[in-house]
Design a protein around this motif. Sequence first.
Motif, PDB file in Angstrom:
ATOM      1  N   PRO A 177       0.819  -1.207   0.000  1.00  0.00           N
ATOM      2  CA  PRO A 177       0.000   0.000   0.000  1.00  0.00           C
ATOM      3  C   PRO A 177       0.858   1.264   0.000  1.00  0.00           C
ATOM      4  N   TYR A 178       0.384   2.288  -0.691  1.00  0.00           N
ATOM      5  CA  TYR A 178       1.037   3.588  -0.825  1.00  0.00           C
ATOM      6  C   TYR A 178       2.222   3.575  -1.790  1.00  0.00           C
ATOM      7  N   GLU A 179       2.388   2.477  -2.568  1.00  0.00           N
ATOM      8  CA  GLU A 179       3.470   2.458  -3.552  1.00  0.00           C
ATOM      9  C   GLU A 179       3.242   3.563  -4.586  1.00  0.00           C
ATOM     10  N   PRO A 180       4.166   4.500  -4.760  1.00  0.00           N
ATOM     11  CA  PRO A 180       3.929   5.627  -5.665  1.00  0.00           C
ATOM     12  C   PRO A 180       4.237   5.344  -7.127  1.00  0.00           C
ATOM     13  N   ILE A 181       5.090   4.341  -7.407  1.00  0.00           N
ATOM     14  CA  ILE A 181       5.496   4.092  -8.795  1.00  0.00           C
ATOM     15  C   ILE A 181       4.384   3.395  -9.565  1.00  0.00           C
ATOM     16  N   GLY A 182       3.849   2.320  -9.021  1.00  0.00           N
ATOM     17  CA  GLY A 182       2.681   1.701  -9.624  1.00  0.00           C
ATOM     18  C   GLY A 182       2.903   0.366 -10.276  1.00  0.00           C
ATOM     19  N   ARG A 183       3.933  -0.363  -9.868  1.00  0.00           N
ATOM     20  CA  ARG A 183       4.175  -1.665 -10.492  1.00  0.00           C
ATOM     21  C   ARG A 183       3.075  -2.664 -10.104  1.00  0.00           C
ATOM     22  N   LEU A 184       2.913  -2.916  -8.812  1.00  0.00           N
ATOM     23  CA  LEU A 184       1.820  -3.778  -8.376  1.00  0.00           C
ATOM     24  C   LEU A 184       0.463  -3.133  -8.676  1.00  0.00           C
ATOM     25  N   PRO A 185       0.249  -1.847  -8.422  1.00  0.00           N
ATOM     26  CA  PRO A 185      -1.040  -1.247  -8.772  1.00  0.00           C
ATOM     27  C   PRO A 185      -1.425  -1.439 -10.239  1.00  0.00           C
ATOM     28  N   TRP A 186      -0.443  -1.333 -11.145  1.00  0.00           N
ATOM     29  CA  TRP A 186      -0.779  -1.520 -12.558  1.00  0.00           C
ATOM     30  C   TRP A 186      -1.288  -2.930 -12.798  1.00  0.00           C
ATOM     31  N   TRP A 187      -0.604  -3.933 -12.257  1.00  0.00           N
ATOM     32  CA  TRP A 187      -1.041  -5.314 -12.444  1.00  0.00           C
ATOM     33  C   TRP A 187      -2.434  -5.527 -11.857  1.00  0.00           C
ATOM     34  N   LEU A 188      -2.671  -4.994 -10.675  1.00  0.00           N
ATOM     35  CA  LEU A 188      -3.987  -5.179 -10.061  1.00  0.00           C
ATOM     36  C   LEU A 188      -5.085  -4.549 -10.913  1.00  0.00           C
ATOM     37  N   GLU A 189      -4.848  -3.362 -11.396  1.00  0.00           N
ATOM     38  CA  GLU A 189      -5.884  -2.684 -12.178  1.00  0.00           C
ATOM     39  C   GLU A 189      -6.073  -3.335 -13.544  1.00  0.00           C
ATOM     40  N   ARG A 190      -4.978  -3.813 -14.140  1.00  0.00           N
ATOM     41  CA  ARG A 190      -5.127  -4.508 -15.418  1.00  0.00           C
ATOM     42  C   ARG A 190      -5.891  -5.815 -15.238  1.00  0.00           C
ATOM     43  N   ILE A 191      -5.547  -6.580 -14.232  1.00  0.00           N
ATOM     44  CA  ILE A 191      -6.216  -7.859 -14.011  1.00  0.00           C
ATOM     45  C   ILE A 191      -7.668  -7.646 -13.600  1.00  0.00           C
ATOM     46  N   ALA A 192      -7.945  -6.587 -12.868  1.00  0.00           N
ATOM     47  CA  ALA A 192      -9.325  -6.313 -12.465  1.00  0.00           C
ATOM     48  C   ALA A 192     -10.226  -6.071 -13.673  1.00  0.00           C
ATOM     49  N   ARG A 193      -9.666  -5.581 -14.768  1.00  0.00           N
ATOM     50  CA  ARG A 193     -10.469  -5.352 -15.977  1.00  0.00           C
ATOM     51  C   ARG A 193     -10.860  -6.668 -16.649  1.00  0.00           C
ATOM     52  N   GLY A 194     -10.175  -7.745 -16.318  1.00  0.00           N
ATOM     53  CA  GLY A 194     -10.542  -9.074 -16.796  1.00  0.00           C
ATOM     54  C   GLY A 194     -10.103  -9.358 -18.217  1.00  0.00           C
ATOM     55  N   GLY A 195     -10.608 -10.477 -18.747  1.00  0.00           N
ATOM     56  CA  GLY A 195     -10.256 -10.894 -20.091  1.00  0.00           C
ATOM     57  C   GLY A 195      -8.917 -11.608 -20.135  1.00  0.00           C
ATOM     58  N   ARG A 196      -8.395 -11.727 -21.333  1.00  0.00           N
ATOM     59  CA  ARG A 196      -7.098 -12.375 -21.528  1.00  0.00           C
ATOM     60  C   ARG A 196      -5.996 -11.374 -21.191  1.00  0.00           C
ATOM     61  N   VAL A 197      -5.128 -11.738 -20.287  1.00  0.00           N
ATOM     62  CA  VAL A 197      -4.073 -10.850 -19.796  1.00  0.00           C
ATOM     63  C   VAL A 197      -2.722 -11.406 -20.203  1.00  0.00           C
ATOM     64  N   LEU A 198      -1.911 -10.572 -20.829  1.00  0.00           N
ATOM     65  CA  LEU A 198      -0.569 -10.974 -21.248  1.00  0.00           C
ATOM     66  C   LEU A 198       0.308 -11.149 -20.019  1.00  0.00           C
ATOM     67  N   ALA A 199       0.682 -12.389 -19.727  1.00  0.00           N
ATOM     68  CA  ALA A 199       1.533 -12.696 -18.575  1.00  0.00           C
ATOM     69  C   ALA A 199       2.925 -13.053 -19.092  1.00  0.00           C
ATOM     70  N   PRO A 200       3.968 -12.426 -18.533  1.00  0.00           N
ATOM     71  CA  PRO A 200       5.279 -12.514 -19.168  1.00  0.00           C
ATOM     72  C   PRO A 200       6.163 -13.662 -18.692  1.00  0.00           C
ATOM     73  N   GLY A 201       6.788 -14.353 -19.679  1.00  0.00           N
ATOM     74  CA  GLY A 201       7.843 -15.298 -19.369  1.00  0.00           C
ATOM     75  C   GLY A 201       7.363 -16.577 -18.731  1.00  0.00           C
ATOM     76  N   ASP A 202       8.123 -17.035 -17.756  1.00  0.00           N
ATOM     77  CA  ASP A 202       7.907 -18.318 -17.093  1.00  0.00           C
ATOM     78  C   ASP A 202       7.196 -18.096 -15.767  1.00  0.00           C
TER      79      ASP A 202
END
Length: 334
Positions: free
Chosen positions: A159-184
């Motif tokens: 919580p309170y992370e200002p850059i947005g690495r985890l927040p971006w993933w959470l918000e992208r996944i919350a939108r649903g659908g097929r999500v590009l997951a990287p690598g292994d």
Amino acid sequence: MKILLLGGSKFLGRAYAAEALSRGHQVTTFNRGVSGADLDGAEAVRGDRTRPEDLERLVDGRRWDAVVDTSGQQPYDVAQTARLLRDRAGHYSFVSSVHAFADWPAGPVDESSTTLDCPADAPPDQPFANALKAGCERAVLDRFGERSSLLNCGLLYGPYEPIGRLPWWLERIARGGRVLAPGDPDRPMQLIDARDFAAFGLDLIDRGLTGRFVTTAPIGATSYGEFLDACVRATGSDAELVWTDDATLLAADVQPWTELPLWTPDQPDWQGTWRADSSRAGAAGLRCRPVAETVADTWAWLRNGGSSKVSYTQGLTGIPIGIEAGKEQRILAG
């Protein structure tokens, strides 16, 4: 104890303030008052550490058992601060980074690893470079010596992370659908909640422990698959993670670390990213909460207005965080 926090209102500094206050310490924060509100119970002193007159006003008539520096970026500024505090604080705890090590992220690092070349007396206002953290470390050691601790921070999140690495993933996944997951999905990761980092840093001060500590989760503590699965569970999303190999992503010109946050391809330049040996910190009491707990807490914070406090840019570089939706869909379509 009386503790001075250089910073104290943003992310890690805020975590330190909350933890210190919960332990009954007397907390003074020193910041410009632009990154966030200081916590109730702390003595807030407004000022800019780059201005000598502000530093003189801070130290006038005050003494502390320890100072925690979460905001030092320039060796010159850290040197001036440490010089003024040398006879006014018993201990100086400096939050550095694994970026200070010469071999990271290409190779594994520990407390004995060589740091980058940057002098403690570097001129002010240097352009951004990882080596500056190493110069800041030397500035602290020059003035506090064995009365200091250097915490080489790994990847902070929560919580309170200002850059947005985890927040971006959470918000992208919350939108649903097929999500590009990287690598292994089995690729190991090391993540440390800012609250756990702060608790450990204060434990060191409480116990009078000094020296250098690589401060992050143990090697292999989690995996990329576990990290993204936790995001799916926390958001309650119907997202389908579509794991896509490194070669496909690189051929599509996806930028590691930023476009798909925290993705590191299996290439020589990235081999040590998640191989920072934090066993010394573990032996000294560092404990890291489960990834699922941090992810859930961060999602709750985002839903309560936290998104407005996230820049979604890569620190001082200004590089945007997250892949553009159209580019993601083109890769998913093959």
